[in-house]
Scaffold this motif. Sequence first.
Motif, PDB file in Angstrom:
ATOM      1  N   ASP A 200      23.694  27.076  18.941  1.00 44.15           N
ATOM      2  CA  ASP A 200      23.834  26.173  17.805  1.00 44.15           C
ATOM      3  C   ASP A 200      25.152  26.452  17.095  1.00 44.15           C
ATOM      4  N   ASP A 201      26.087  27.048  17.780  1.00 47.63           N
ATOM      5  CA  ASP A 201      27.100  27.795  17.081  1.00 47.63           C
ATOM      6  C   ASP A 201      28.466  27.568  17.695  1.00 47.63           C
ATOM      7  N   ALA A 202      29.435  27.223  16.879  1.00 52.03           N
ATOM      8  CA  ALA A 202      30.796  26.993  17.381  1.00 52.03           C
ATOM      9  C   ALA A 202      31.437  28.288  17.823  1.00 52.03           C
ATOM     10  N   ALA A 203      30.845  29.416  17.391  1.00 53.64           N
ATOM     11  CA  ALA A 203      31.434  30.710  17.745  1.00 53.64           C
ATOM     12  C   ALA A 203      31.040  31.152  19.152  1.00 53.64           C
ATOM     13  N   VAL A 204      30.327  30.300  19.888  1.00 51.34           N
ATOM     14  CA  VAL A 204      29.999  30.624  21.272  1.00 51.34           C
ATOM     15  C   VAL A 204      30.742  29.661  22.192  1.00 51.34           C
ATOM     16  N   GLU A 205      31.598  30.217  23.023  1.00 56.10           N
ATOM     17  CA  GLU A 205      32.468  29.398  23.865  1.00 56.10           C
ATOM     18  C   GLU A 205      32.517  30.026  25.242  1.00 56.10           C
ATOM     19  N   ASN A 206      32.341  29.272  26.263  1.00 57.38           N
ATOM     20  CA  ASN A 206      32.502  29.755  27.647  1.00 57.38           C
ATOM     21  C   ASN A 206      31.950  31.154  27.888  1.00 57.38           C
ATOM     22  N   GLY A 207      30.720  31.352  27.513  1.00 53.66           N
ATOM     23  CA  GLY A 207      30.107  32.653  27.788  1.00 53.66           C
ATOM     24  C   GLY A 207      30.598  33.781  26.907  1.00 53.66           C
ATOM     25  N   VAL A 208      31.265  33.424  25.795  1.00 55.44           N
ATOM     26  CA  VAL A 208      31.748  34.470  24.888  1.00 55.44           C
ATOM     27  C   VAL A 208      31.266  34.170  23.469  1.00 55.44           C
ATOM     28  N   ILE A 209      30.650  35.191  22.832  1.00 53.56           N
ATOM     29  CA  ILE A 209      30.315  35.057  21.411  1.00 53.56           C
ATOM     30  C   ILE A 209      31.478  35.658  20.624  1.00 53.56           C
ATOM     31  N   HIS A 210      32.052  34.869  19.740  1.00 46.35           N
ATOM     32  CA  HIS A 210      33.142  35.380  18.905  1.00 46.35           C
ATOM     33  C   HIS A 210      32.556  35.892  17.596  1.00 46.35           C
ATOM     34  N   VAL A 211      32.320  37.183  17.553  1.00 46.75           N
ATOM     35  CA  VAL A 211      31.758  37.767  16.345  1.00 46.75           C
ATOM     36  C   VAL A 211      32.891  37.941  15.340  1.00 46.75           C
ATOM     37  N   LYS A 212      32.758  37.322  14.181  1.00 42.25           N
ATOM     38  CA  LYS A 212      33.812  37.440  13.169  1.00 42.25           C
ATOM     39  C   LYS A 212      33.263  37.854  11.808  1.00 42.25           C
ATOM     40  N   LYS A 213      31.971  37.627  11.628  1.00 40.26           N
ATOM     41  CA  LYS A 213      31.352  37.938  10.334  1.00 40.26           C
ATOM     42  C   LYS A 213      30.671  39.293  10.414  1.00 40.26           C
ATOM     43  N   ARG A 214      30.212  39.773   9.272  1.00 42.40           N
ATOM     44  CA  ARG A 214      29.477  41.045   9.310  1.00 42.40           C
ATOM     45  C   ARG A 214      28.176  40.873  10.084  1.00 42.40           C
ATOM     46  N   ARG A 215      27.460  39.797   9.760  1.00 45.16           N
ATOM     47  CA  ARG A 215      26.184  39.559  10.441  1.00 45.16           C
ATOM     48  C   ARG A 215      26.239  38.200  11.082  1.00 45.16           C
ATOM     49  N   HIS A 216      25.989  38.185  12.356  1.00 48.84           N
ATOM     50  CA  HIS A 216      26.142  36.949  13.107  1.00 48.84           C
ATOM     51  C   HIS A 216      24.829  36.659  13.836  1.00 48.84           C
ATOM     52  N   VAL A 217      24.286  35.465  13.625  1.00 45.89           N
ATOM     53  CA  VAL A 217      23.032  35.096  14.303  1.00 45.89           C
ATOM     54  C   VAL A 217      23.319  33.920  15.219  1.00 45.89           C
ATOM     55  N   VAL A 218      22.981  34.070  16.491  1.00 51.25           N
ATOM     56  CA  VAL A 218      23.164  32.960  17.434  1.00 51.25           C
ATOM     57  C   VAL A 218      21.794  32.528  17.941  1.00 51.25           C
ATOM     58  N   ARG A 219      21.562  31.222  17.876  1.00 56.42           N
ATOM     59  CA  ARG A 219      20.275  30.705  18.347  1.00 56.42           C
ATOM     60  C   ARG A 219      20.484  29.875  19.592  1.00 56.42           C
TER      61      ARG A 219
END
Length: 881
Positions: free
Chosen positions: A510-529
């Motif tokens: 549900d997240d723009a921070a997930v691209e081509n098999g990579v989660i781009h963690v940028k915040k302190r707490r990151h939740v990906v659904r």
Amino acid sequence: MRTDTGQVFRLEDYRPSDYIIPQTSLTFRLHPDATSVLAELTVARRHGASKNAPLILSGDGLVLKRIELDGLPLAASAYQASPDQLIIPAPPSAETFRLTLETELSPSTNSALMGLFRTNGVYCTQCEAEGFRRITYFLDRPDILSVYTVRVEAPKNAAPLLLSNGNRQETGDLADGWHYAVWHDPFPKPSYLFALVAGDLGVVTDSFVTASGRKVDLGVYVEHGKERFATYAMDALKRSMRWDEEAFGREYDLDIFNIVAVSDFNMGAMENKGLNIFNDKYVLADDETATDADFANIEAIIAHEYFHNWTGNRITCRDWFQLCLKEGLTVFRDHEFSADQRSRPVKRIAEVRTLRAHQFPEDQGPLAHPVRPRRYREINNFYTATVYEKGSEVVRMIRTILGAEMFRAGMDLYFERHDGEAATVEDFVKVFEDVSGRDLQQFALWYNQAGTPNLTVSTSHDAAKREFVIEIEQSVPPTPSESRKRLMHIPLAFGLVGSDGKDIAHGGADDAAVENGVIHVKKRRHVVRFSGIAERPALSLNRGFSAPVTLSVEQRGEDQFFLARHDSDPFSRWQSYNTLLTEALIAAFRDGLGGKQPRFPERLVELAGIIAADEELEHAFRALALSLPGEADIAREIGKNIDPDVIFVSREALAAAVAQSNEHVLRKLYGSLEFTGRFSPDAASAGRRALRNMLLDYLAILPGGADLASRHFADATNMTDRAAALAILTHRHGETEQAKDALAAFEERYRADPLVMDKWLTIQATAPGAATLEKVRALTEYPGFTMTNPNRVRALIGTFATANQTAFNRADGAGYDFFARAVLEIEGRNPQLAARLATALRSWRSLEPERQGKAREALLLISGTENLSADLRDIVERTLA
Ligand code: B3K
Ligand code: ZN
């Protein structure tokens, strides 16, 4: 020469010099203890600099014999010369003038191996980082780019060979049996890339035709009689030249490329323009004398130095704070080269093991510093695993974020935009921002912030909602001089693995921070659904080790076992098994502290046999999987209150359990891997040997083990097998006649070859147990050992301190004390080598209290010594701070 002024250099203090030196002409008249160096410098005032600016040149222990300005002797009142500086308070007002300087050097007494020195009768230089100032007064800083013309004169019989950078312009005879050669390097370069070699050496020659059809003459110079040991290095050089054309579009630019191997050298090698100088350990090899690891190192280092021609030489560093700009990037390039030449997954696993073994403890201890440090007292102490290895990981992350094609476009722009310049990390990051349109400012913290980030990860699955959730929390621990950290951009490659072992094609996050098999963690707490996930997947995280972080994953053991067998990413498969092993070893350590016998899960022990026999896996991969986390790895994971003896016992117990429960499989495999064909150093053959030798290590624990290892030693037809068997015998059965006989036979056979004898020293220095200290002490008296040669010192003293947890960390502190005294002895001669060795004490605070106290005493013994060099003082004081 003691030049510790206690001065601290700061990144923010950078400013361009008032003067530049567009041309440098040097004439050397070589003599062992009275070499004359005539420097004719074209000096120009930098655009915009004040006419009143004094000219201040650096020296280091120099003796000035003559000084002229525009051809006229300079009055004594017009300059101030000390060994460490030359000041002309009021230089001519003309925009350009000519400064002539004559200095006199004593190469034969230069034991620091910086500047001009002699090794085995060969004249040789090492100028990086600040060795050129030991040759002549100069603006000895990397942003001063000069075109060099170098004339070398020497007696023909002592030095038939006269080499310097660039192309050879002229040679000829002089009176009294002397001769000369003139070299010209058309590419402006910083002084740290200057080099000269003169002596009597043998050579292997070859040539290379570049992509655009230019012919380059190649030479590898070695001691007479050793030419046949240089052919692998030559082959590696040609493969490197081709690869850089194909992978990065980089062509070689001079008509000549020479490599010289010398036997006294403080480091692995040096990338001087057109004239790389190598520690002979990284040039000389054949099957009889070199192990597979030696071959791989030679290939990697030849490539690394060659690749510097573009990343380091054509584009150099503005100042030494930017060291990673050339080193991290060039390590990344040599890693990619080796991955292409060999097995990519195996190479990646080996890289990560090295990073964790060297960089993680640095980042987690008193010597921690950012990939681009902000201050230093002695720059030589910053040629570290952080600058090199973590620096390479940062470049790799840029590629992960941008993708391979965009990354290449960025590199192309970097070469185009900055060729001929002294650049900065900002310049480097900017090219990738410009080609991709991405904002990499948060990412750039990787250059500026020390410490290994930790990610705490938990997952949950809601079957009814068909939803899988990953929660990631980042934290960066405080490090010296940086107590508060900013949030980082961490690219985490991942996969969700289904019960069939295949990656789930999930409905997407549900997240723009997930691209081509990579989660781009940028915040302190990151939740990906993730939606549309019917069954709970196993989470495979940080695939390929996409980010140099530590993970605390709340993961079911079940998943870990599953991933160890089924993850489609081979690195992660290895990682899962390695994590299981590490966890078991930590549990065993805790049991051991409580006086309990270590016990290991049966499944874990059995899995070793299954992996060993899995014919779908490469031999080398299996060897890596079977190689248990080292004692230092386990210590690092435990983190504090370390008792190395208890770690040793736990690890041995696991090794014994693996050997006992898989005996049949391991024996059968060991037998089937025997090979009688012709030796080849290629990766597949090396992998086969690695696995067989790993199996021997286990089988040697079982009854009859000493006989088996002894047979392996006797039957060995190459150094890889011979050295492996000797190490196993010495480490596991040191007291037996077989071990003693093997050590004696080895010595008898290789006595005359110091590089091979280094292995003999190392094998003995790394034998576990307190008694090894006395052995090492005795070996310092061995005729083939000398404290004056850096390779000997590293082979005996260095490995004792870094690769012998039980003996070095003896509970009575005798290991530390011996080591501190050795460091002090070496320091008198070679401060750089001593400082590097002393870093072996950096993890002292993670030891249990008694050992900590003893280690501290040893550090205080060093720091309390008067007149310590800047190099060693810097390391010891930071270590104690
Ligand atoms: N640039 C050299 C290292 C120089 C070390 C000076 N103390 C080798 C290399 O990294 O390629
Ligand atoms: Zn390098």
